[in-house]
Design a protein around this motif. Structure first.
Motif, short mmCIF file in Angstrom:
data_model
loop_
_atom_site.label_atom_id
_atom_site.label_comp_id
_atom_site.label_asym_id
_atom_site.label_seq_id
_atom_site.Cartn_x
_atom_site.Cartn_y
_atom_site.Cartn_z
N ALA A 54 0.82 -1.31 -0.24
CA ALA A 54 0.11 0.05 0.15
C ALA A 54 0.68 0.93 0.48
O ALA A 54 1.88 0.96 1.11
CB ALA A 54 -0.58 -0.02 1.30
N GLU A 56 0.23 4.51 1.59
CA GLU A 56 -1.02 5.06 2.20
C GLU A 56 -1.30 6.10 2.65
O GLU A 56 -2.33 7.85 2.68
CB GLU A 56 -0.39 4.99 4.17
CG GLU A 56 -1.88 4.67 5.15
CD GLU A 56 -1.03 4.44 6.21
OE1 GLU A 56 -1.67 3.48 6.56
OE2 GLU A 56 -0.61 6.30 7.17
N ALA A 57 0.16 7.16 1.77
CA ALA A 57 -0.20 8.50 2.07
C ALA A 57 1.27 9.60 0.76
O ALA A 57 2.20 8.20 0.53
CB ALA A 57 -0.49 9.60 2.71
N SER A 83 3.91 -6.69 8.49
CA SER A 83 4.03 -5.75 7.38
C SER A 83 5.44 -4.45 8.77
O SER A 83 5.23 -5.13 10.22
CB SER A 83 2.81 -5.37 7.28
OG SER A 83 2.19 -4.07 8.53
N LYS A 85 5.89 -0.16 8.15
CA LYS A 85 5.41 1.16 7.36
C LYS A 85 7.00 1.78 7.92
O LYS A 85 7.06 2.24 8.53
CB LYS A 85 3.98 1.49 8.27
CG LYS A 85 3.64 2.97 7.48
CD LYS A 85 3.05 3.59 8.70
CE LYS A 85 2.14 4.49 8.11
NZ LYS A 85 0.58 4.95 8.87
N HIS A 107 3.93 7.78 2.78
CA HIS A 107 3.87 6.18 3.79
C HIS A 107 3.73 5.24 2.71
O HIS A 107 2.56 5.36 2.45
CB HIS A 107 3.13 7.17 5.13
CG HIS A 107 3.32 8.16 5.57
ND1 HIS A 107 4.18 8.75 6.67
CD2 HIS A 107 2.46 9.10 5.38
CE1 HIS A 107 4.12 9.95 6.82
NE2 HIS A 107 3.29 10.55 6.06
N ILE A 109 3.27 0.86 2.87
CA ILE A 109 3.78 -0.01 3.60
C ILE A 109 3.97 -1.35 2.50
O ILE A 109 3.54 -1.37 1.78
CB ILE A 109 2.17 -0.50 4.60
CG1 ILE A 109 1.23 0.87 4.66
CG2 ILE A 109 2.44 -1.47 5.26
CD1 ILE A 109 0.85 1.01 4.89
#
Length: 128
Positions: A54, A56-57, A83, A85, A107, A109
């Motif tokens: 992912a 995330e941002a 996981s 981050k 960010h 992951i």
């Protein structure tokens, strides 16, 4: 000038082949460099193979120009069961000036994998 957060993980030069019609470097190219840097940080921290699961941002702050040196700084934000981050900032250093400019934050992951590509618990051996 604000200083970058984290550890310098990768440096690369933006090239003409990575531009859009306006002559700016594609955001996707910057994102791919950040993904590489995040994976490097994750692998170094937890050991073994990882895969991106992912973003995330991500925020684009300023354009990157051909010839700029893109520097990606990373830090570990959180480690879960399987996981990790990774936070990061991308900065450029222009050919024309000694100044650095923050161009992107993000960010990402990653999930820890065994050697055969199965999800694994962080701390267990990668060959499990």
């Amino acid at each position: 000038m604000t200083e970058p957060r984290g550890t310098l993980t990768i440096r690369t030069m933006a090239m003409p082949a990575d531009t859009n019609a306006a002559g700016d470097i594609f955001g996707g190219w910057v994102m791919s460099q950040m993904d590489i840097a995040g994976a490097v940080a994750a692998v170094e921290h937890i050991g073994g193979r990882v895969a991106t699961v992912a973003v995330e941002a991500m925020s684009f702050i300023a354009p990157v120009q051909v010839g700029d040196v893109l520097c990606v700084y990373t830090w570990i934000e959180r480690i879960g069961t399987t996981s990790i981050k990774v936070g990061m900032e991308a900065w450029t250093k222009s050919r024309a000036t000694p100044d650095r400019t923050k161009v992107t934050t993000g960010h990402f992951i990653y999930v820890a994998l065994t050697d055969d590509g199965q999800k694994r618990v962080i701390g267990e051996t990668a060959t499990a």
